[in-house]
Write a protein that holds these residues in place. Sequence first.
Motif, PDB file in Angstrom:
ATOM      1  N   THR A 138      -1.471  15.822   5.597  1.00  0.00           N
ATOM      2  CA  THR A 138      -1.081  15.463   4.296  1.00  0.00           C
ATOM      3  C   THR A 138       0.627  15.191   4.374  1.00  0.00           C
ATOM      4  OG1 THR A 138      -3.055  16.489   2.935  1.00  0.00           O
ATOM      5  CG2 THR A 138      -0.645  16.031   1.939  1.00  0.00           C
TER       6      THR A 138
ATOM      7  N   ALA B 238       3.661   7.843   4.598  1.00  0.00           N
ATOM      8  CA  ALA B 238       2.694   6.517   4.827  1.00  0.00           C
ATOM      9  C   ALA B 238       3.528   5.511   3.996  1.00  0.00           C
ATOM     10  CB  ALA B 238       1.419   6.920   3.799  1.00  0.00           C
TER      11      ALA B 238
ATOM     12  N   ASN C 117      -2.934   9.475  -3.064  1.00  0.00           N
ATOM     13  CA  ASN C 117      -1.692  10.514  -3.431  1.00  0.00           C
ATOM     14  C   ASN C 117      -1.593  11.130  -4.879  1.00  0.00           C
ATOM     15  OD1 ASN C 117       0.154   8.692  -5.302  1.00  0.00           O
ATOM     16  ND2 ASN C 117      -0.563   7.484  -3.492  1.00  0.00           N
TER      17      ASN C 117
ATOM     18  N   ARG D 298      -4.304   6.987  -7.112  1.00  0.00           N
ATOM     19  CA  ARG D 298      -2.844   6.811  -6.767  1.00  0.00           C
ATOM     20  C   ARG D 298      -1.803   6.838  -7.858  1.00  0.00           C
ATOM     21  NH1 ARG D 298      -6.037   3.483  -3.949  1.00  0.00           N
ATOM     22  NH2 ARG D 298      -5.580   3.200  -1.683  1.00  0.00           N
TER      23      ARG D 298
ATOM     24  N   TRP E  22       5.884  13.614  -3.433  1.00  0.00           N
ATOM     25  CA  TRP E  22       4.475  12.882  -3.583  1.00  0.00           C
ATOM     26  C   TRP E  22       3.637  13.561  -2.316  1.00  0.00           C
ATOM     27  CZ3 TRP E  22       6.854  10.672  -7.084  1.00  0.00           C
ATOM     28  CH2 TRP E  22       6.463   9.760  -8.049  1.00  0.00           C
TER      29      TRP E  22
ATOM     30  N   THR F 224       4.054   3.234  -5.743  1.00  0.00           N
ATOM     31  CA  THR F 224       3.104   4.401  -5.262  1.00  0.00           C
ATOM     32  C   THR F 224       3.174   4.369  -3.647  1.00  0.00           C
ATOM     33  OG1 THR F 224       1.313   5.573  -5.376  1.00  0.00           O
ATOM     34  CG2 THR F 224       1.233   3.226  -5.721  1.00  0.00           C
ATOM     35  N   PHE F 225       1.942   4.779  -3.119  1.00  0.00           N
ATOM     36  CA  PHE F 225       2.070   4.863  -1.541  1.00  0.00           C
ATOM     37  C   PHE F 225       0.596   4.117  -1.102  1.00  0.00           C
ATOM     38  CE2 PHE F 225       5.127   7.840  -2.202  1.00  0.00           C
ATOM     39  CZ  PHE F 225       5.957   7.660  -1.300  1.00  0.00           C
TER      40      PHE F 225
ATOM     41  N   ILE G 279       0.641  13.032   0.101  1.00  0.00           N
ATOM     42  CA  ILE G 279       0.036  11.802   0.454  1.00  0.00           C
ATOM     43  C   ILE G 279      -1.361  12.121   1.377  1.00  0.00           C
ATOM     44  CG2 ILE G 279       0.113   9.503   1.738  1.00  0.00           C
ATOM     45  CD1 ILE G 279       3.197   9.707   1.246  1.00  0.00           C
ATOM     46  N   SER G 280      -2.331  11.711   0.921  1.00  0.00           N
ATOM     47  CA  SER G 280      -3.723  12.150   1.560  1.00  0.00           C
ATOM     48  C   SER G 280      -4.096  11.180   2.706  1.00  0.00           C
ATOM     49  CB  SER G 280      -4.785  11.998   0.702  1.00  0.00           C
ATOM     50  OG  SER G 280      -5.858  12.647   1.199  1.00  0.00           O
ATOM     51  N   ASN G 281      -3.433  11.330   3.836  1.00  0.00           N
ATOM     52  CA  ASN G 281      -3.734  10.397   4.943  1.00  0.00           C
ATOM     53  C   ASN G 281      -5.094  10.228   5.445  1.00  0.00           C
ATOM     54  OD1 ASN G 281      -0.977   9.243   5.379  1.00  0.00           O
ATOM     55  ND2 ASN G 281      -0.523  11.524   5.855  1.00  0.00           N
TER      56      ASN G 281
END
Length: 208
Positions: free
Chosen positions: A136, A199, A96, A72, A119, A91-92, A121-123
């Motif tokens: 993503t 996210a 990410n 992250r 950013w 961050t998230f 974000i890798s869900n």
Amino acid sequence: MKTFVHALPILLALPILLALPTAPAFANDSAYTDLDTDRCKTLEQEEEGASIVLECKGLKDQPVIYKEGDLRQAVLYGKVSKAYIDGTYETFGPFNYTGRRIEWRLDRKGTAFAAIQRWFISNSGAMEAGPAPADTGQVLVVSKVAGDDGKSCVVGYVDALANPDPNRLARDIADTLANGFRCGTDTPTFHGVRGPHAADPMRSFLTP
């Protein structure tokens, strides 16, 4: 009579002049830089690369502080105090990574007061190289550039996939909120439409 004849056109013109819209005193501008983590100074690094803090080239004399830990990433902008470098992490929740391009918002004197960065974000939890998977998320993060107080923090978020003109919305947030935003006290929120892939943010403030 001559005086009256010459004065009449001027008097008639006054309402027209007064009706014209007033031009803004100034308009904020943007400048762009790229974040190159291969050319940064290492400020701190844990063994085996678990986490790292870098100082990177930013805009003019305003550096960029890049932080990464547990897949992250977090970024601070400007001349940030050591307390904020050590104690702040925004961050998230999911894994990410940031995009390279940074948009700096400049006031009429050319001084940067806000920064906008994307950013990813890798869900799904898969941090793979190459094209991003369909789930993503992409979020534009608007941050305050540190001033004399040494404080840089996130001001707001824009879902870059759910809004038709996310960059313009991010600039509006920067221009209207950044200068008066109180780091560590005010809470940044999403603006515009928030879709399913944006996210939840994760924030940590351990500064005095």
